[in-house]
Structure formats: structure tokens, C-alpha cells
Design an enzyme around this catalytic site. Structure first.
Site: not given
Ligand SMILES: *Cc1c(COP(=O)(O)O)cnc(C)c1O
Length: 379
Positions: A42, A262
Site C-alpha cells: 500500500k 524562518y
Molecule cells: C498496513 C497493514 C499491514 C502491514 O502493517 P505493518 O505494520 O506495516 O507491517 C497489515 N495488515 C493491515 C490490515 C494493514 O492495514
């Protein structure tokens, strides 16, 4: 990515080591032996670039992939060979069933409306289209509530539908001693008993690295594949994946008592040589990494030596204290923003966030390169 912005070749450089991606996947696959090891892709593979990351994990041996959205599913399907399985973690988007069917994406069904829409698509196609059932065991995010399990069971049994997998997600896996981990594991085991014979999946990176009981039939690592720290307060065993470098624009001599940037938030307590580096918050280098009189900023590195970021991070640049370096970097020389000496979690700790956010903030104003260093041993 706006090609025009990076066409000159003078900008920063993001290097993704696909060899490290492969090694990380294989290392986790070893830990979870007995279960299938998926790969979470993702958010553009946590900022590393979905197509290249997907191919690297496939080469390492992954066949099960997880994305968040249908569009990421389309990108993953286009990048991967046909013998792969892609789950959409956000579930079935309303009206999107034909798209999922066409792209062979499996929704993680999380609510009655999602389930009903999917079963309707199955009836229309006269086909048991594969999907996962996502149960909420305490995170109170996506997923069926546990008291819905009997109704879900009745619905799928009523049409003779066999889900591909049941799954849940841990809220506190990064804190191994947290009692919620035990509660969620027990509740998930109780749901599994209502779906005998259906493969189960509970663990993200932290869940798989901390407890064997979490593995079941499939683990779903994300951050650890990309070199991030999954478990709080432990040595991170994963290989770093990303290197980010940005060029020095000029050296500025700043006198004692003068302020930098800034808001004039940081005043020099000695005569200071600053490298002005072309890396700013528009490149994903958060303003939360800024330095000020009352707190240190993050570090970047030159020649392997960490150098503090001084004053506020601007949109397009930072000031870096290079006074103590044995050799001053010249204009055009690259400063390490992320890499062997400064990791994503070093920045994350300063910014009071997590490595996930540092990685997924990486933007497109620098060129991207993929290298395959230290490929894993064959077999
Ligand atoms: C993002 C996600 C993962 C992976 O999580 P990590 O902490 O990056 O290993 C696994 N399961 C679900 C449902 C997620 O949303």
C-alpha cells in the site's frame, strides 16, 4: 511524478535497493516458516515505488500481496505475473465489484453492505469469487463486529460461499507486552472456530516478529520489508532499503548571535559554517525535523559524519551545520538525508512520528533509482 521537475539531473537522488527488499522478505519468510508470507504494497509500497517493490518481492518468492485501494490493486496487477493473489485491505469500494472481478482483486470484506454486494456479484457471475472476511477484534477500525460473526456465517453458508481467508488486525503489536495483544488473539481464535478450515491471518510486521502464535496461515508484513522498525524499543534487524541524497547549494558563514531560517528560531552560539541543502518539506522532509534554541533538529550526514539540521526546515531547503567536518562539502556535493548513517527511524524519533510516515512522505522532486545490491543467495 512531474517529469519536467527532475529532467535536469541536478536535483536530489532517491535510491531504492531492491536487493534489500528481497533480503528483508526472505528473512521474514524464514521467521514465519509454516505460514505463507505476504507483502503489503500500500501507499506506493511505503513510498519506494509499487511496481519495482512488487517485482522484487515476487522474485524473492512472494505470491500474496496486500494493497489498500482498488487503484493500488490495478497497479499491482499490472506489475505482477498472473500467478499472484492480491487482497484489497480497505475492502470493497461501493460499486467497484466489476473492477475487482476484472482485475482479479480480492476485497477484505469488512461490513454487511460489502459482503452483500460481493455475494450479489458472485450470483451474477455464478462464481464463488474469492474474498477475505475481516473481523474487528478490538482496533475499532475496519471489520465486522464480533457479534456479527453468526450472521456473516449464515449469509455465506446460505449461498454455499467459502471465504478465501479470515483476518483481523492488531492495534498494539508494536508494544509486545501490551495486554490488548492477548485479548485480540483470543477473540480472533474464537472467530476462527466459527469458520473451520478457512485460512486465517492476523499479523503485521510487529505481530509476526514478536509472537509465533500470531502467524496462523498467512502473515502480512509491511514496514519491516522496507527496512523500518516494527517493534518499539528493540534493535531493528531489517536491512535499510532507501537512500536519499540532496545537493549542497552554497556554504553560508553565520556569526555568533545571528539566527537561521524562518521564525528566527535558532541562534548561533558560535561562528558556524552552514551548508544550504536543496531538501525541504515539499520533498517530504517534515518541518517537525527543524532545529530551534530549545530543541535539537534531526541530523543528516556527509562523508559518514552526522551533521545537525539548524533552524526551520523550509519548503525547498535546509541549513546544516558542517563546521566540524574534516572536509567541507562543496556546491553540488550530495548530503545524505537518509541512508547508511541516518535511518528513517532516526528522523521519526525527532519528528515524534513513525518510520512509516517518513517513508510514505517521500515525494517526486528528485530522481529515483533502483539498484540491486547484495542479492540474496540463490535457493
Ligand atoms: C498496513 C497493514 C499491514 C502491514 O502493517 P505493518 O505494520 O506495516 O507491517 C497489515 N495488515 C493491515 C490490515 C494493514 O492495514
Amino acid at each position: 511524478m512531474p517529469v519536467s521537475a527532475i529532467a535536469s539531473g541536478y536535483s536530489g537522488r532517491l535510491t531504492v535497493n531492491t536487493g534489500a527488499l528481497k533480503r528483508n522478505w526472505q528473512a521474514l519468510d524464514k521467521v514465519s516458516r509454516g505460514a505463507l508470507t505476504g507483502a503489503v504494497l500500500k501507499a506506493d509500497a511505503y513510498g519506494t515505488g509499487l511496481p519495482a517493490a512488487a517485482k522484487a518481492f515476487y522474485e524473492a518468492g512472494a505470491r500474496f500481496f496486500f494493497v489498500a485501494t482498488p487503484d493500488e490493486g490495478i497497479a499491482a496487477r499490472a506489475a505482477l505475473p498472473q500467478d499472484t493473489h492480491i487482497f484489497v485491505l480497505n475492502g470493497l469500494y461501493p460499486g467497484a465489484a466489476p473492477l475487482y472481478v476484472g482485475e482479479r482483486l480480492m476485497p477484505c470484506l469488512a461490513s454487511m453492505p460489502m459482503l452483500e454486494e460481493w455475494l450479489e456479484a458472485c450470483l451474477e457471475k455464478n462464481q464463488a469469487l474469492p474474498a477475505a472476511l475481516h473481523f474487528d477484534t478490538g482496533i475499532n477500525r475496519l471489520g465486522f463486529r464480533l457479534n456479527e460473526a453468526p450472521a456473516v456465517k449464515r449469509l455465506v453458508d446460505g449461498v454455499g460461499y467459502q471465504p478465501q481467508m479470515i483476518m483481523s488486525h492488531l492495534a498494539c503489536a508494536d508494544i509486545p507486552g501490551h495486554e490488548k495483544n492477548r485479548t485480540q488473539l483470543a477473540l480472533f481464535t474464537a472467530v476462527m472456530a466459527q469458520f473451520p478450515g478457512v485460512p486465517a491471518s492476523l499479523a503485521n510486521s510487529a505481530g509476526l516478529m514478536t509472537a509465533r502464535e500470531n502467524h496462523f496461515q498467512m502473515v502480512r508484513p509491511g514496514i519491516a520489508l522496507y527496512g523500518g522498525r516494527a517493534v518499539a524499543g528493540r534493535r531493528n534487524p531489517m536491512s535499510p532499503v532507501v537512500t536519499l541524497e540532496a545537493p549542497v547549494l552554497m556554504i553560508k558563514e553565520v556569526k555568533t548571535g545571528e539566527s537561521v531560517g524562518y521564525g528566527a528560531l535558532q541562534t548561533m552560539v558560535r561562528d558556524t559554517r552552514l551548508a544550504i541543502v536543496a531538501m525541504g518539506y515539499a520533498d517530504g522532509f517534515s518541518r517537525a525535523l527543524s532545529g530551534a534554541n530549545n530543541h535539537r533538529g534531526t541530523y543528516v550526514a556527509f562523508g559518514g559524519v552526522p551533521c545537525p539540521v539548524i533552524g526551520r526546515v523550509s519548503m525547498d531547503m535546509i541549513g546544516v551545520d558542517v563546521t566540524d567536518l574534516p572536509r567541507l562539502p562543496g556546491p553540488g556535493e550530495m548530503i545524505e538525508i537518509l541512508g547508511a548513517h541516518i535511518g528513517i527511524d532516526d528522523h521519526a524519533d525527532v519528528a515524534k512520528t513513525i518510520g512509516y510516515e517518513i517513508l510514505t512522505s517521500l515525494k517526486g522532486r528528485y530522481t529515483r533509482h533502483y539498484v540491486d545490491l547484495n542479492p540474496p543467495a540463490a535457493g
